[in-house]
Design an enzyme around this catalytic site. Structure first.
Site, PDB file in Angstrom:
ATOM      1  N   HIS A 166       0.815  -1.227   0.000  1.00 22.04           N
ATOM      2  CA  HIS A 166       0.000   0.000   0.000  1.00 22.04           C
ATOM      3  C   HIS A 166       0.847   1.277   0.000  1.00 22.04           C
ATOM      4  O   HIS A 166       0.297   2.373   0.008  1.00 22.04           O
ATOM      5  CB  HIS A 166      -0.939   0.003   1.207  1.00 22.04           C
ATOM      6  CG  HIS A 166      -2.029  -1.030   1.095  1.00 22.04           C
ATOM      7  ND1 HIS A 166      -3.307  -0.717   0.736  1.00 22.04           N
ATOM      8  CD2 HIS A 166      -1.998  -2.371   1.241  1.00 22.04           C
ATOM      9  CE1 HIS A 166      -4.037  -1.814   0.696  1.00 22.04           C
ATOM     10  NE2 HIS A 166      -3.263  -2.842   0.998  1.00 22.04           N
ATOM     11  N   ASP A 382       3.483   9.735  -1.070  1.00 22.58           N
ATOM     12  CA  ASP A 382       2.332   8.963  -0.605  1.00 22.58           C
ATOM     13  C   ASP A 382       2.040   7.843  -1.599  1.00 22.58           C
ATOM     14  O   ASP A 382       1.984   8.101  -2.802  1.00 22.58           O
ATOM     15  CB  ASP A 382       1.103   9.893  -0.500  1.00 22.58           C
ATOM     16  CG  ASP A 382       0.087   9.404   0.516  1.00 22.58           C
ATOM     17  OD1 ASP A 382       0.108   8.207   0.842  1.00 22.58           O
ATOM     18  OD2 ASP A 382      -0.730  10.228   0.978  1.00 22.58           O
TER      19      ASP A 382
HETATM   20  P1  ADP Z   1      -2.944   6.721   4.808  1.00 25.25           P
HETATM   21  O1  ADP Z   1      -3.303   5.359   4.370  1.00 25.25           O
HETATM   22  O2  ADP Z   1      -1.490   7.023   4.650  1.00 25.25           O
HETATM   23  O3  ADP Z   1      -3.420   7.085   6.162  1.00 25.25           O
HETATM   24  P2  ADP Z   1      -4.994   7.618   2.921  1.00 25.25           P
HETATM   25  O4  ADP Z   1      -5.369   9.000   2.528  1.00 25.25           O
HETATM   26  O5  ADP Z   1      -4.808   6.682   1.790  1.00 25.25           O
HETATM   27  O6  ADP Z   1      -3.687   7.738   3.813  1.00 25.25           O
HETATM   28  O7  ADP Z   1      -6.092   6.984   3.844  1.00 25.25           O
HETATM   29  C1  ADP Z   1      -6.594   7.605   4.983  1.00 25.25           C
HETATM   30  C2  ADP Z   1      -7.931   6.950   5.289  1.00 25.25           C
HETATM   31  O8  ADP Z   1      -8.237   7.194   6.652  1.00 25.25           O
HETATM   32  C3  ADP Z   1      -9.067   7.494   4.451  1.00 25.25           C
HETATM   33  O9  ADP Z   1      -9.841   6.423   3.967  1.00 25.25           O
HETATM   34  C4  ADP Z   1      -9.866   8.346   5.425  1.00 25.25           C
HETATM   35  O10 ADP Z   1     -11.264   8.343   5.212  1.00 25.25           O
HETATM   36  C5  ADP Z   1      -9.578   7.687   6.736  1.00 25.25           C
HETATM   37  N1  ADP Z   1      -9.644   8.671   7.821  1.00 25.25           N
HETATM   38  C6  ADP Z   1      -9.031   9.852   7.871  1.00 25.25           C
HETATM   39  N2  ADP Z   1      -9.361  10.479   8.996  1.00 25.25           N
HETATM   40  C7  ADP Z   1     -10.179   9.680   9.658  1.00 25.25           C
HETATM   41  C8  ADP Z   1     -10.829   9.769  10.896  1.00 25.25           C
HETATM   42  N3  ADP Z   1     -10.686  10.816  11.673  1.00 25.25           N
HETATM   43  N4  ADP Z   1     -11.588   8.733  11.273  1.00 25.25           N
HETATM   44  C9  ADP Z   1     -11.720   7.653  10.485  1.00 25.25           C
HETATM   45  N5  ADP Z   1     -11.117   7.517   9.308  1.00 25.25           N
HETATM   46  C10 ADP Z   1     -10.360   8.517   8.899  1.00 25.25           C
HETATM   47  C1  G6P Z   2      -0.974   3.377   6.094  1.00 28.36           C
HETATM   48  C2  G6P Z   2      -0.346   2.005   5.954  1.00 28.36           C
HETATM   49  C3  G6P Z   2      -1.169   0.949   6.691  1.00 28.36           C
HETATM   50  C4  G6P Z   2      -1.379   1.390   8.138  1.00 28.36           C
HETATM   51  C5  G6P Z   2      -1.989   2.784   8.187  1.00 28.36           C
HETATM   52  C6  G6P Z   2      -2.163   3.305   9.612  1.00 28.36           C
HETATM   53  O1  G6P Z   2      -2.198   3.360   5.472  1.00 28.36           O
HETATM   54  O2  G6P Z   2      -0.209   1.680   4.582  1.00 28.36           O
HETATM   55  O3  G6P Z   2      -0.522  -0.298   6.669  1.00 28.36           O
HETATM   56  O4  G6P Z   2      -2.212   0.473   8.813  1.00 28.36           O
HETATM   57  O5  G6P Z   2      -1.154   3.690   7.476  1.00 28.36           O
HETATM   58  O6  G6P Z   2      -0.972   3.186  10.332  1.00 28.36           O
HETATM   59  P1  G6P Z   2      -0.854   2.289  11.644  1.00 28.36           P
HETATM   60  O7  G6P Z   2       0.603   2.313  11.966  1.00 28.36           O
HETATM   61  O8  G6P Z   2      -1.700   2.981  12.653  1.00 28.36           O
HETATM   62  O9  G6P Z   2      -1.363   0.921  11.348  1.00 28.36           O
END
Ligand code: ADP
Ligand code: G6P
Length: 483
Positions: A166, A382
């Site tokens: 991912h 990202d």
């Molecule tokens: P990463 O995987 O690096 O965190 P992404 O933008 O791909 O970045 O994914 C973030 C995900 O987390 C999104 O699907 C978003 O809806 C979710 N998200 C962000 N903020 C919140 C929150 N406060 N509560 C629940 N889900 C959240």
């Molecule tokens: C990114 C990574 C995931 C991870 C998430 C939240 O989306 O690709 O593998 O689960 O961040 O991070 P955390 O360390 O809280 O699992």
């Protein structure tokens, strides 16, 4: 009946203990939100870590946690405090995460953490092997489990294993600095299909396999240990209907049904009919370019003072990995920057940045997505960035502008966004102005094209395509096994 087993370090639910009661919330992050929709659709078992160390549990809480996990069709891999320190915070988040995101200066190479990483990947393999039956399809996710495909393949050679990363796969020049580079590549090559978000990550992986393991590659196939492994890119989508429908319902909310956050957001808009809001949502992570974003916003307010009192930056930063020093430093830097800029520009009736450092429920996330005129998503690196896609999906009137970093995997599929280099403050400030001034018909033209694409290539479609490609490798496995 054969089933699908999804395996990731983080389960889709996050469990916290309060006294002896358990508190359950959805996990944050692209992997969890995306795969959750796939898991809810079908008959799958999801194996992962509950988020709690074994030492945190007692006779009363452990059965409650296990019951909650089972209720969600999940199974857990028990991690000790030592595993959490060395495998999760250590190797996963102080070595692999920074290295794969090109933050070499943040990357630590500690042998003790590597040993723990191997041990914990083996623990995951043990739980998978306890649960897997012949004919099951196994889908391993992300950088915390790079060795798992090989550990499973060694014990169950005729099982079909998919692996999806991912996050970015770095270029050869970066990956070659990694002390355990061969072992990690061999770990991933235990899979029959390896998927990435973009063609560039796929290309980097193929180049590393060729140059470091001296393997033969034929287009996107690698020959390894008498097996053919397929490498491909599958850009992850979102559950479009979930976001679109939630936004449509939200627009029908009466005054009494509105959340406190929504009422506050409305207040800003009612304060002046020229008022506009800019959105920023991420986990608080140094890859997301949060300090650069705040500084660009400061530069914007200085360069275009006519926007003072008119725009507000709504910034949601979700706490993440707060035991890792770089995340603590980032938190401090973010707090200071927000404080400094608010101190510098605020008036009695206007604060330029509204900053939330917490996780918000889904409905509030929709409040933010639907209220903001511009989304400013400017990571320095990202793998994909699903927030960009979710913002576009919630624009039911097809208005709104997405300002998106070229360094996000999502930029490859979102050409109609205003693409910027997040390190170029001048460019970001100019683009932000362009976004705030974009005529409605141009907004509509851009958003509608992106929505069409997001509707077509949803997260379900993404999973289906991955499974179709994985199933086609099954025929190859069957032929090899029957020889
Ligand atoms: P990463 O995987 O690096 O965190 P992404 O933008 O791909 O970045 O994914 C973030 C995900 O987390 C999104 O699907 C978003 O809806 C979710 N998200 C962000 N903020 C919140 C929150 N406060 N509560 C629940 N889900 C959240
Ligand atoms: C990114 C990574 C995931 C991870 C998430 C939240 O989306 O690709 O593998 O689960 O961040 O991070 P955390 O360390 O809280 O699992």
């Amino acid at each position: 009946m054969s089933k699908t087993i999804i395996i990731s370090n983080r389960l889709p639910l996050q469990i916290k203990l309060e006294e002896n009661e358990i508190n359950v919330s959805p996990s944050v992050g692209g992997l969890a939100t995306g795969m959750k929709s796939v898991h809810e659709e079908g008959e799958s078992l999801w194996i992962g870590w509950s988020g709690l160390a074994e030492e945190d549990l007692n006779e009363e809480t452990k059965p409650k946690v296990l019951a909650e996990i089972q209720k969600n069709h999940c199974a857990t891999v028990p991690l000790t405090e030592n595993d959490v320190d060395h495998f999760y915070y250590g190797f996963s988040n102080k070595t692999l995460w920074p290295l794969f995101h090109y933050f070499l200066e943040y990357t630590s190479f500690e042998n003790e953490n590597w040993e723990s990483y191997k041990r914990v990947n083996q623990k995951f393999a043990d739980v998978v092997l306890e649960n897997a039956e012949d004919g099951d399809t196994i889908w391993v996710h992300d950088y915390q489990l790079l060795l798992l495909p090989q550990y499973i393949k060694q014990k169950k050679p005729d099982t079909s294993i998919g692996f999806f990363l991912h996050i970015p796969f770095p270029s050869y020049e970066v990956f070659r600095t990694f002390p355990w580079r061969e072992e990690v590549l061999e770990g991933m090559l235990g899979a029959d299909l390896i998927g990435f978000h973009t063609y560039d990550y796929e290309r980097h992986f193929l180049s590393c396999a060729r140059r470091l393991l001296h393997l033969d590659t034929n287009f996107n196939e690698i020959s390894y240990n008498d097996r053919i492994i397929k490498i491909d890119s599958f850009p992850m989508g979102i559950d479009f209907d979930k976001f679109y429908n939630a936004a449509r319902e939200h627009s029908k909310n009466s005054e009494t049904e509105k959340s406190d956050i929504q009422k506050k957001l409305d207040d800003h808009l009612y304060a002046s009919n020229e008022a506009q809001m800019i959105l920023s949502i991420d986990r608080l992570d140094y890859t997301k370019g949060i300090p650069n974003r705040i500084k660009s916003f400061e530069y914007f307010l200085e360069k275009y003072p006519e926007y003072q009192q008119k725009v507000r930056l709504i910034m949601l930063a979700v706490p993440s990995r707060s035991n890792v020093p770089q995340y603590q430093l980032l938190k401090r830097e973010t707090d200071e920057l927000v404080g400094r800029i608010n101190g510098k520009f605020s008036t009695v009736s206007w604060t330029p940045i509204w900053y939330f450092y917490r996780s918000l429920p889904f409905d509030n996330l929709i409040d933010l997505y639907t209220s903001c005129d511009v989304a400013m998503i400017t990571p320095v690196r990202d793998g994909m960035n699903l927030v960009a896609k979710e913002y576009v999906a919630t624009r039911v009137n097809q208005d709104g502008v997405l300002v998106l970093s070229e360094m996000a995997g999502a930029a490859k599929e979102m050409n109609e966004a205003l693409l910027i280099n997040p390190n170029n403050f001048e460019d970001v400030a100019k683009t932000l102005k362009m976004a705030l001034e974009m005529p409605k018909d141009e907004q509509k033209a851009r958003i509608s094209v992106m929505q069409e694409r997001l509707k077509r290539y949803t997260v379900e479609k993404w999973a289906q395509e991955f499974f179709t490609a994985l199933n086609s490798t099954k025929d190859v496995i069957n032929t090899l096994v029957s020889k």
